[in-house]
Design a protein around this motif. Structure first.
Motif, mmCIF file in Angstrom:
data_model
loop_
_atom_site.group_PDB
_atom_site.id
_atom_site.type_symbol
_atom_site.label_atom_id
_atom_site.label_comp_id
_atom_site.label_asym_id
_atom_site.label_seq_id
_atom_site.Cartn_x
_atom_site.Cartn_y
_atom_site.Cartn_z
ATOM 1 N N UNK A 175 0.861 -1.172 0.000
ATOM 2 C CA UNK A 175 0.000 0.000 0.000
ATOM 3 C C UNK A 175 0.902 1.229 0.000
ATOM 4 N N UNK A 176 1.053 1.854 -1.138
ATOM 5 C CA UNK A 176 1.964 2.979 -1.277
ATOM 6 C C UNK A 176 1.447 4.201 -0.536
ATOM 7 N N UNK A 177 2.374 5.098 -0.249
ATOM 8 C CA UNK A 177 2.044 6.325 0.454
ATOM 9 C C UNK A 177 2.057 7.505 -0.506
ATOM 10 N N UNK A 178 1.312 8.519 -0.155
ATOM 11 C CA UNK A 178 1.192 9.706 -0.995
ATOM 12 C C UNK A 178 1.234 10.944 -0.109
ATOM 13 N N UNK A 179 1.449 12.080 -0.737
ATOM 14 C CA UNK A 179 1.314 13.367 -0.064
ATOM 15 C C UNK A 179 -0.066 13.925 -0.390
ATOM 16 N N UNK A 180 -0.797 14.293 0.641
ATOM 17 C CA UNK A 180 -2.183 14.732 0.492
ATOM 18 C C UNK A 180 -2.249 16.222 0.730
ATOM 19 N N UNK A 181 -2.757 16.946 -0.228
ATOM 20 C CA UNK A 181 -2.892 18.395 -0.123
ATOM 21 C C UNK A 181 -4.094 18.717 0.763
ATOM 22 N N UNK A 182 -3.830 19.439 1.841
ATOM 23 C CA UNK A 182 -4.928 19.807 2.749
ATOM 24 C C UNK A 182 -5.665 21.054 2.303
ATOM 25 N N UNK A 183 -5.336 21.547 1.122
ATOM 26 C CA UNK A 183 -5.983 22.735 0.593
ATOM 27 C C UNK A 183 -5.085 23.952 0.573
#
Length: 871
Positions: free
Chosen positions: A821-829
């Motif tokens: 399960x790869x990881x990502x960077x999530x934009x919080x806005x």
């Protein structure tokens, strides 16, 4: 409609946030690992570990409460009393570090400043372009009729009805194309056509390879033919195979595939309207083109400069028997770098095959080296001699769209590794090919230097008329070897010491990074380095070296690039011998890696170039740790010193991807190795050049056929060349699993919050129901670039994420493949295109789409929906 579900993980990787144009996506960034098995590092609770950034435990330590150590020097979770004991002298200075490094506030300020600098480069709308003040530069010559290259090609073929002419039909042409570009040997192809009725049933206009070659040689136009001449050096004759350099330039300049993208005049690009932050990317944005245009305008205005980029490099063409070839490649700076760097666009042309003799009959090594150097320059002088007159007076050239300009082909850049640079400039080995810094000062970042004086060198070369002894003494005083008429001596507006360009492949990846890996193996131990490599979790764009990296031999540049992606991570908390603090070593490695990646920016500004210099300074300021460990005595490496020239070279000729040797190394496969394999190994260069000419003709005719059938699908879409590019998410046409039950998403995929999220959606929107019990699931999602430069290139995959549960394979006798399960960077806005501020780390647990049948039911009135029990 596709949706991603994710959870927080302690492993992160820079994948962009999925955008809303693909689907309505919900990504959960929870505060703990799922309870169904954790991640690659096991199952744990939040309070069982110290998260990075939580330094309260360290501040409360009585032993370190007054310490000024920065976060860079502290490894959370380790016993500090054992890890970095309080010592005196040099080790104390190393432990405490400089005030600038140890200040967390200063580090945060530097990080924000760097993000602001890079953000300015990414702002396309703010770019200001200043045209060259004389509008006559690059201006076309008035002409009555304009005939583009494709129309002229059709005139040579002399068949307006048949788009495949001189081939009889589409099948006739397709088989010929396959035979020359993809097919077997000529003998095997002749045997195929010799089978009874094959030739008749296919309706071919040729019966064997010989007849096909006759059609190609006599009826298809192509690039210039090769010549074979003899060069006599030291009483011995050597064969050189070469093309007319002017005709080669015309072939590239007049190629219809490049007609919409050619650059004819220099420009200055700025990141702001006030023109305070200058941008450098393609060659025409550098200082060399602008300054040279001014010099040409003093003689005769209205010139169009054609920057000639030459690359030479000897290469092996066989695995055994030590057979070599010495190709010379040519390209022009008018073609944008995004096209030149792709071998499939054929923006490079093979200019010559130089002699590869070793002169073993000359027993004196010094005499042998001088003779080899004179042979090289004599051959290159013969090949490039036409550039002298054409560069001064100019010649009329026609671009692919049929427009004429008075063009001046000028030798601008030489691309090669360090041995080639030394050979071309005539300096001694261990010296810098560009400046006069003493060899004993190469490892210094503060030692002064001056660029080599071209006028003094030319005066020394002219002393050959005064006798051999005077010539040798004059060359020694000028700091070069006694070379008889180097090829660049008569070329106009050429400074060979300036023309030598940075070499990312050999200077950085195959040079400094190779040295660094050896130093780290000595500092930490090969077993520790390899053990950490084997424990790396699988992730996108990260190659796993399951046997370690210290025992690898003949590591390629690509492998060094893959190692650099995780190198800092695997050494960040390894203990050094003799209880030395690791802070200086970590800073040195970080500085070198920062310099490596900053040097490869596709667009630089005057501000980002300061970051490049600061990264190199960071390494030099901390490199003493390798001396203290007994690994190095000095750093007098020419490849390390070359880093001091990167800033000025980027300002002169544009960014390093304009002249990277990686591109020409790739050409060795197509234009040397494959060509040699197509011969019978007897008088091979005659066959190699003929094979290459035929292949180029077929490739050119293929593009003409496409033009005849479909027109020119590539049109110029000018956009500022900077670091930005749009990304588009793509999924496979069909899902990896067509119907996965909801419960299976929880137990096998770890999407523990899926039912809660589903009920929350139904509660928030009373009119929306989710009438499904199973979902189609995808195991991979890709991000593709849309070709932001507008050069007609197809989309390419720039990143991907894998989401696969644990499974048992049948191909490997029931081997158990762990989940991924790869990881990502999530934009919080609040996240921007540069930096990581405003992003959170999340782990993708499932990628699914809502069935089409359920979509049609979701928005129907509630009375018309079937009665579905909640889960």
């Amino acid at each position: 409609m596709a949706v991603l579900a994710a959870s927080r993980s302690n492993v992160h990787s820079p994948i962009p946030t999925p955008s809303d144009d693909l689907a309505d996506s919900e990504i959960e960034a929870d505060d703990q690992a799922p309870a169904n098995g954790g991640d690659f590092f096991g199952t744990y609770e939040e309070d069982e570990i110290q998260w990075p950034g939580d330094m309260e435990w360290y501040a409360n330590s009585s032993e370190n409460s007054d310490s000024s150590d920065s976060e860079d020097d502290v490894v959370p979770g380790l016993d500090d009393a054992e890890w970095e004991p309080l010592v005196t002298g040099r080790d104390l200075e190393d432990q405490l570090g400089t005030a600038e490094e140890d200040s967390t506030e200063m580090n945060s300020h530097n990080r924000d400043l760097r993000q602001q600098i890079e953000q300015r480069v990414l702002q396309e709308d703010a770019i200001t372009i200043v045209q060259y003040p004389d509008a006559r530069a690059g201006h076309p010559i008035p002409q009555a009729d304009i005939c583009n290259a494709n129309a002229a090609y059709a005139t040579v073929i002399n068949d307006t009805a048949n788009p495949y002419a001189p081939f009889a039909s589409r099948v006739d042409w397709e088989i010929a194309r396959w035979a020359k570009l993809r097919g077997p040997t000529s003998t095997a192809f002749s045997d195929l056509l010799g089978i009874s009725e094959v030739h008749e049933k296919l309706g071919l206009s040729y019966k064997n390879s010989r007849e096909l070659n006759k059609i190609i040689d006599k009826q298809l136009p192509g690039r210039p033919k090769f010549r074979r001449e003899q060069i006599v050096v030291a009483g011995e004759a050597f064969d050189v195979f070469y093309r007319d350099v002017i005709e080669c330039v015309k072939a590239l300049y007049g190629d219809p595939d490049f007609a919409d993208f050619l650059i004819f005049a220099p420009e200055r690009h700025y990141a702001d309207e006030e023109q305070t932050v200058r941008l450098f990317h393609d060659m025409h944005t550098g200082k060399w083109w602008w300054d040279t245009q001014k010099k040409l305008d003093q003689r005769k205005p209205g010139a169009t400069i054609i920057p000639i980029i030459i690359s030479s490099d000897k290469t092996q063409v066989t695995m055994f028997r030590n057979k070599t070839a010495y190709p010379v490649y040519l390209t022009i700076g008018n073609i944008p770098k995004e096209i030149r760097r792709k071998p499939s666009r054929r923006a490079h042309i093979l200019l010559a095959y130089l002699p590869t003799t070793r002169l073993e009959h000359i027993t004196n090594q010094a005499s042998r080296r001088r003779t080899i150097a004179n042979l090289y320059h004599a051959c290159m002088g013969r090949v490039l001699a036409p550039l002298e007159e054409a560069g001064l007076d100019g010649i009329v050239m026609k671009s692919g769209n049929g427009i004429l300009r008075r063009s001046h082909p000028l030798f601008a850049c030489f691309v090669g590794d360090y041995p080639e640079q030394v050979l071309v400039t005539g300096v001694k080995t261990t010296e810098c090919p560009k400046c006069d810094i003493p060899p004993a000062e190469l490892g210094s970042n503060a030692a002064p230097f001056e660029m080599r004086n071209l006028d003094a060198v030319l005066n020394a070369l002219a002393a050959i008329d005064n006798g051999d002894l005077a010539f040798v003494h004059a060359c020694r005083e000028a700091g070069i070897k006694p070379i008889i008429h180097p090829f660049w001596e008569p070329l106009p507006y050429t400074n060979i010491f300036q023309a030598v360009t940075p070499d990312v492949l050999h200077q950085l990846y195959q040079g400094l990074i190779k040295h660094l890996l050896g130093w780290l193996a000595e500092a930490f131990g090969a077993a520790e380095i390899d053990g950490r490599c084997r424990r790396l979790p699988p992730n996108h764009h990260i190659r796993l070296f399951m046997k370690g990296i210290t025992s690898l031999s003949q590591i390629s540049g690509t492998e060094h690039s893959q190692i650099c992606r995780f190198l800092l991570g695997i050494i960040i908390d390894i203990r050094l011998p003799n209880r030395l603090a690791p802070s200086r070593l970590i800073r040195a490695v970080r500085g070198l890696l920062d310099f490596l990646y900053l040097a490869q920016y596709p667009c630089h500004s005057s501000e980002t170039l300061t970051l490049l210099t600061e990264a190199l300074d960071l390494f030099h300021n901390n490199k003493q740790i390798f001396v203290d460990l007994g690994i190095r005595n000095n750093f007098n490496l020419p490849k390390l010193h070359a880093g001091r020239h990167y800033m000025s070279m980027i300002q002169t000729f544009g960014t390093t991807d304009n002249y990277n040797t990686e591109y020409t190394e790739r050409l060795h496969i197509d234009l040397a190795k494959d060509a040699y394999r197509a011969t019978n190994h007897k008088d091979e260069f005659v066959q190699m050049t003929q094979w290459l000419e035929r292949k180029e003709k077929i490739a050119r005719h293929e593009r003409h056929v496409m033009w005849r059938l479909h027109g020119n699908p590539i049109r110029h879409q000018p956009r500022p060349a900077n670091l930005s590019f749009d990304r588009v998410q793509t999924l496979t046409k069909h899902p990896s699993m067509k119907a996965v039950p909801i419960q299976k998403l929880i137990t096998e995929y770890g999407a523990t919050y899926f039912p809660t999220t589903r009920r929350r959606l139904e509660d928030l929107a009373a009119a929306i129901h989710l009438p499904f019990r199973t979902l189609p699931v995808y195991h991979i999602i890709k991000w593709r670039s849309d070709g932001a430069q507008g050069h007609g290139d197809p989309c390419v995959t720039v990143d991907s994420a894998h989401v696969k549960p644990r499974r048992v394979t049948t191909s490997q006798k029931g081997a158990d493949v762990p989940a991924r399960f790869d990881t990502v960077l999530i934009n919080d806005g609040t996240g921007r295109s540069a930096g990581i501020e405003g992003y959170r780390v999340g782990q993708i647990r499932v990628i699914f789409s809502i069935p089409q049948s359920a979509v049609t039911m979701m928005f129907l009135p509630q009375s018309s929906l079937p009665n579905i029990s909640p889960m």
